[in-house]
Design an enzyme around this catalytic site. Structure first.
Site, PDB file in Angstrom:
ATOM      1  N   GLY A 162       0.817  -1.214   0.000  1.00 54.39           N
ATOM      2  CA  GLY A 162       0.000   0.000   0.000  1.00 54.39           C
ATOM      3  C   GLY A 162       0.848   1.259   0.000  1.00 54.39           C
ATOM      4  N   HIS A 182       4.163   1.846  -8.118  1.00 55.15           N
ATOM      5  CA  HIS A 182       3.199   0.739  -8.024  1.00 55.15           C
ATOM      6  C   HIS A 182       2.261   0.746  -9.239  1.00 55.15           C
ATOM      7  CE1 HIS A 182       3.900   1.464  -3.522  1.00 55.15           C
ATOM      8  NE2 HIS A 182       4.238   0.200  -3.669  1.00 55.15           N
TER       9      HIS A 182
HETATM   10  P1  AMP Z   1       6.051  -2.311  -1.697  1.00 59.59           P
HETATM   11  O1  AMP Z   1       4.666  -1.767  -1.545  1.00 59.59           O
HETATM   12  O2  AMP Z   1       7.117  -1.327  -1.357  1.00 59.59           O
HETATM   13  O3  AMP Z   1       6.219  -3.650  -1.043  1.00 59.59           O
HETATM   14  O4  AMP Z   1       6.261  -2.566  -3.245  1.00 59.59           O
HETATM   15  C1  AMP Z   1       5.353  -3.346  -3.981  1.00 59.59           C
HETATM   16  C2  AMP Z   1       5.910  -3.568  -5.350  1.00 59.59           C
HETATM   17  O5  AMP Z   1       6.114  -2.308  -5.999  1.00 59.59           O
HETATM   18  C3  AMP Z   1       7.275  -4.282  -5.341  1.00 59.59           C
HETATM   19  O6  AMP Z   1       7.302  -5.238  -6.390  1.00 59.59           O
HETATM   20  C4  AMP Z   1       8.234  -3.150  -5.582  1.00 59.59           C
HETATM   21  O7  AMP Z   1       9.449  -3.566  -6.196  1.00 59.59           O
HETATM   22  C5  AMP Z   1       7.428  -2.261  -6.515  1.00 59.59           C
HETATM   23  N1  AMP Z   1       7.933  -0.897  -6.512  1.00 59.59           N
HETATM   24  C6  AMP Z   1       8.195  -0.130  -5.418  1.00 59.59           C
HETATM   25  N2  AMP Z   1       8.716   1.054  -5.799  1.00 59.59           N
HETATM   26  C7  AMP Z   1       8.797   1.035  -7.153  1.00 59.59           C
HETATM   27  C8  AMP Z   1       9.250   1.967  -8.147  1.00 59.59           C
HETATM   28  N3  AMP Z   1       9.748   3.145  -7.818  1.00 59.59           N
HETATM   29  N4  AMP Z   1       9.167   1.609  -9.444  1.00 59.59           N
HETATM   30  C9  AMP Z   1       8.660   0.386  -9.799  1.00 59.59           C
HETATM   31  N5  AMP Z   1       8.214  -0.528  -8.915  1.00 59.59           N
HETATM   32  C10 AMP Z   1       8.282  -0.219  -7.611  1.00 59.59           C
END
Ligand code: AMP
Length: 281
Positions: free
Chosen positions: A29, A35
Site C-alpha cells: 500500500g 506501483h
Molecule cells: P512495496 O509496496 O514497497 O512492497 O512494493 C510493492 C511492489 O512495488 C514491489 O514489487 C516493488 O518492487 C514495486 N515498486 C516499489 N517502488 C517502485 C518503483 N519506484 N518503481 C517500480 N516498482 C516499484
C-alpha cells in the site's frame, strides 16, 4: 469509479470463474506511481488484475517501522484504475493460526546477504507472505518491481523451487525527476534529506557510465567517494552482483551485472538498483 475492493475470500475465488488470465501485483500500500506502473503492466498482460495491499508483520524486524509504515487504503483504492480488484486481507486471513505459528519459508543463504544482512529474517517473512498470497490469489502472472532486485531474485528462485505455474514479470524502476526511485518510505525524509537522497541515482549513473570505459572496481570506488562527500547519507553497501547467483561478481568479471545500493538518511533506509554490463575486467 475506482478500483473494486474484494470483501471476502469467496469474492477472490470467484474471479477464477471468468476463465481469464489473472495478473497479481503484491504491495504494502501507500501506493505511488511506481506501483501504478506495475498495475499498468499487469493490465497489458491479463484480463483480471488483483492488487494486494498488506503490510506484512513477518517481514519487519522488532525495531523496524511496522507500526508507523504509511497506511492509506481509501486513497490507494481511489488511485487505482477502474476494473482493478483490490485484496486487502487482515493478518488473521493471511495467517489463520496467528503470525507466530505461520510455517516460515526460508530464503537460504542469499536471503542473508545485503538487505538480509541488515534485516535478519526479512526475506523469510517476505517469501512466506508472497507464497501465501500466491496460494490465495492463484495468479497466472505476478508483477514485481526491479527496484527490489534481491526480492525479485528470491521470488524467482521460490517459484522455480516450488514448481509454481506463475510467470514472473519485472517492471523497471519509476523515478522522480532527480532520479530518486519512488518509494513509500520517501515520505519519511526531511526536505534536506530528500535533496541529499539524489546522490543515490547520481552514484548509480556514475557506475553505469564509468564501467563503459573503465574497470568495475574503479567505477565502484568513484561512486563510493561521492557518498563519502555527502554527510547526510550513510552508505550501507554498493555492490555489483552476478544476476544469476546474486553473489558479488568475482575480480576481473566481464558480463551482465546488477548494481545494488542501500543507504541511510537519518532513520530512513533506501535501496536502489540498476542492471549493467561490465565490459572491461
Ligand atoms: P512495496 O509496496 O514497497 O512492497 O512494493 C510493492 C511492489 O512495488 C514491489 O514489487 C516493488 O518492487 C514495486 N515498486 C516499489 N517502488 C517502485 C518503483 N519506484 N518503481 C517500480 N516498482 C516499484
Amino acid at each position: 469509479m475506482s478500483a473494486t475492493l474484494l470483501s471476502s475470500q469467496s469474492e477472490l475465488d470467484q474471479l477464477h470463474g471468468a476463465g481469464k488470465t489473472i495478473a497479481f501485483v503484491p504491495t504494502m500500500g501507500a501506493l505511488h506511481t511506481g506501483h501504478l506502473a506495475l498495475v499498468t503492466k499487469a493490465q497489458e498482460l491479463a484480463g483480471i488484475v488483483v492488487v494486494s495491499i498488506f503490510v506484512n508483520p513477518l517481514q519487519f524486524g522488532p525495531s523496524e517501522d511496522f507500526e508507523r509504515y504509511p497506511r492509506s487504503l481509501d486513497k490507494d483504492i481511489a488511485l487505482l484504475p477502474d476494473g482493478v480488484f483490490v485484496y486487502a486481507p487482515s493478518v488473521e486471513e493471511v495467517y489463520p493460526g496467528g503470525q507466530e505459528a505461520a510455517p516460515l519459508l526460508h530464503a537460504g543463504s542469499v536471503g542473508e546477504l545485503f538487505e538480509g544482512a541488515h534485516r535478519p529474517g526479512h526475506f523469510d517473512g517476505m517469501l512466506t507472505v508472497v507464497n501465501r498470497l500466491f496460494n490465495l490469489v492463484k495468479p497466472d502472472i505476478a508483477v514485481f518491481g526491479q527496484k527490489d532486485a534481491q526480492q525479485v531474485f528470491l521470488v524467482r528462485s521460490m517459484i522455480q523451487q516450488q514448481g509454481l505455474d506463475i510467470d514472473l514479470v519485472v517492471v523497471p524502476t519509476v523515478r522522480e525527476t532527480d532520479g530518486l526511485a519512488l518509494s513509500s518510505r520517501n515520505v519519511y525524509l526531511s526536505p534536506e534529506e530528500r535533496e541529499a537522497a539524489a546522490i543515490i541515482p547520481r552514484a548509480i549513473n556514475t557506475v553505469v557510465t564509468t564501467v563503459k570505459s573503465g574497470s568495475a572496481t574503479d567505477a565502484i570506488a568513484s561512486a563510493a567517494r561521492m557518498f563519502a562527500e555527502q554527510p547526510l547519507v550513510r552508505l550501507d553497501y554498493l555492490e555489483l552482483v552476478d544476476p544469476a547467483t546474486f553473489l558479488p561478481v568475482p575480480e576481473n568479471y566481464v558480463g551482465a551485472a546488477t548494481l545494488i545500493v542501500a543507504a541511510h538518511l537519518g532513520n530512513t533506509r533506501l535501496i536502489d538498483t540498476e542492471n549493467l554490463e561490465i565490459v572491461h575486467a
